[in-house]
Design a protein around this motif. Structure first.
Motif, PDB file in Angstrom:
ATOM      1  N   LEU A  64      30.452  40.867  48.888  1.00 24.32           N
ATOM      2  CA  LEU A  64      30.777  40.022  50.031  1.00 24.32           C
ATOM      3  C   LEU A  64      31.647  38.863  49.574  1.00 24.32           C
ATOM      4  O   LEU A  64      31.251  38.096  48.690  1.00 24.32           O
ATOM      5  N   LEU A  65      32.833  38.744  50.159  1.00 19.53           N
ATOM      6  CA  LEU A  65      33.721  37.627  49.839  1.00 19.53           C
ATOM      7  C   LEU A  65      33.228  36.400  50.602  1.00 19.53           C
ATOM      8  O   LEU A  65      33.013  36.456  51.813  1.00 19.53           O
ATOM      9  N   LEU A  66      33.034  35.279  49.907  1.00 15.70           N
ATOM     10  CA  LEU A  66      32.483  34.071  50.516  1.00 15.70           C
ATOM     11  C   LEU A  66      33.552  33.114  51.011  1.00 15.70           C
ATOM     12  O   LEU A  66      33.271  32.220  51.819  1.00 15.70           O
ATOM     13  N   ASP A  67      34.784  33.267  50.523  1.00 12.41           N
ATOM     14  CA  ASP A  67      35.862  32.351  50.877  1.00 12.41           C
ATOM     15  C   ASP A  67      37.188  33.036  50.575  1.00 12.41           C
ATOM     16  O   ASP A  67      37.228  34.051  49.872  1.00 12.41           O
ATOM     17  N   ASP A  68      38.282  32.478  51.091  1.00 11.88           N
ATOM     18  CA  ASP A  68      39.600  32.991  50.732  1.00 11.88           C
ATOM     19  C   ASP A  68      39.773  32.901  49.219  1.00 11.88           C
ATOM     20  O   ASP A  68      39.259  31.982  48.577  1.00 11.88           O
ATOM     21  N   VAL A  69      40.501  33.864  48.662  1.00 13.68           N
ATOM     22  CA  VAL A  69      40.711  33.876  47.215  1.00 13.68           C
ATOM     23  C   VAL A  69      42.143  34.315  46.919  1.00 13.68           C
ATOM     24  O   VAL A  69      42.704  35.148  47.623  1.00 13.68           O
ATOM     25  N   SER A  70      42.731  33.718  45.875  1.00 20.99           N
ATOM     26  CA  SER A  70      44.046  34.125  45.387  1.00 20.99           C
ATOM     27  C   SER A  70      43.871  34.736  44.009  1.00 20.99           C
ATOM     28  O   SER A  70      43.112  34.215  43.193  1.00 20.99           O
ATOM     29  N   VAL A  71      44.575  35.844  43.778  1.00 19.23           N
ATOM     30  CA  VAL A  71      44.493  36.512  42.478  1.00 19.23           C
ATOM     31  C   VAL A  71      45.909  36.749  41.956  1.00 19.23           C
ATOM     32  O   VAL A  71      46.831  37.002  42.728  1.00 19.23           O
ATOM     33  N   SER A  72      46.055  36.647  40.636  1.00 23.97           N
ATOM     34  CA  SER A  72      47.368  36.858  40.034  1.00 23.97           C
ATOM     35  C   SER A  72      47.471  38.212  39.347  1.00 23.97           C
ATOM     36  O   SER A  72      48.532  38.581  38.861  1.00 23.97           O
ATOM     37  N   SER A  73      46.371  38.941  39.300  1.00 20.98           N
ATOM     38  CA  SER A  73      46.405  40.311  38.801  1.00 20.98           C
ATOM     39  C   SER A  73      45.580  41.170  39.748  1.00 20.98           C
ATOM     40  O   SER A  73      44.699  40.674  40.453  1.00 20.98           O
ATOM     41  N   GLY A  74      45.903  42.460  39.782  1.00 22.32           N
ATOM     42  CA  GLY A  74      45.218  43.359  40.696  1.00 22.32           C
ATOM     43  C   GLY A  74      43.720  43.391  40.464  1.00 22.32           C
ATOM     44  O   GLY A  74      43.239  43.182  39.353  1.00 22.32           O
TER      45      GLY A  74
END
Length: 168
Positions: A64-74
């Protein structure tokens, strides 16, 4: 605070634990204030990175994702999981936001994936990379307009894709 993880059976419903040098128990919302971004629901354990939660998930678990997230790798998974975006957004600057490996089946639901890849090669929101893998996108919006990406998703060889609502 505890020195080791608690068994999920001992954690009150609606609460979770955040690991580190010590383990802290609280509501997922309160733990998000401490840097938690995702939770494996079955173990009531939250993590400070989405990839760490995906890695900890066992077959059949829900992350479950709790908040927006940014990722720099897949984000990679080779385990059959449900990724519940919980009306949040994953923004990826990598050419592939989510990659299924080794025949992993996955359901991704209830949120948004944005690919903001600046490169000039193909990019995908979700890439199903092995035979026999089943991917279900349920109420997911994939936006590749902020990148050179031409495709919201790709399915390799004999994999399958089921779309249930969303914008691509």
């Amino acid at each position: 605070k505890f020195s080791e993880a608690l068994n999920a059976a001992y954690i009150k419903e609606g609460y979770a634990q955040l690991g580190g040098e010590t383990f802290t128990v609280g509501t997922p919302e309160k733990l998000a204030e401490l840097g938690a971004v995702a939770m494996v629901e079955e173990t009531a354990t939250v993590y400070t990175s989405l990839q760490a939660a995906i890695n900890a998930a066992e077959s059949g678990n829900t992350v479950l994702l709790l908040d927006d997230v940014s990722v720099s790798s897949g984000l990679f998974t080779d385990t059959d999981i449900v990724l519940n975006l919980n009306k949040n957004t994953i923004t990826s600057t990598d050419s592939n936001a989510i990659i299924l490996l080794n025949g992993a089946d996955a359901t991704i639901q209830n949120g948004n994936i944005v690919v903001a890849y600046a490169g000039d090669s193909d990019a995908f929101g979700v890439f199903n990379s092995f035979e026999e893998a089943e991917l279900i996108l349920r109420d997911v919006n994939i936006d590749v307009s902020a990148s050179a990406a031409e495709f919201a998703f790709a399915v390799y060889s004999k994999g399958s894709l089921t779309i249930e609502n969303g914008v691509y």
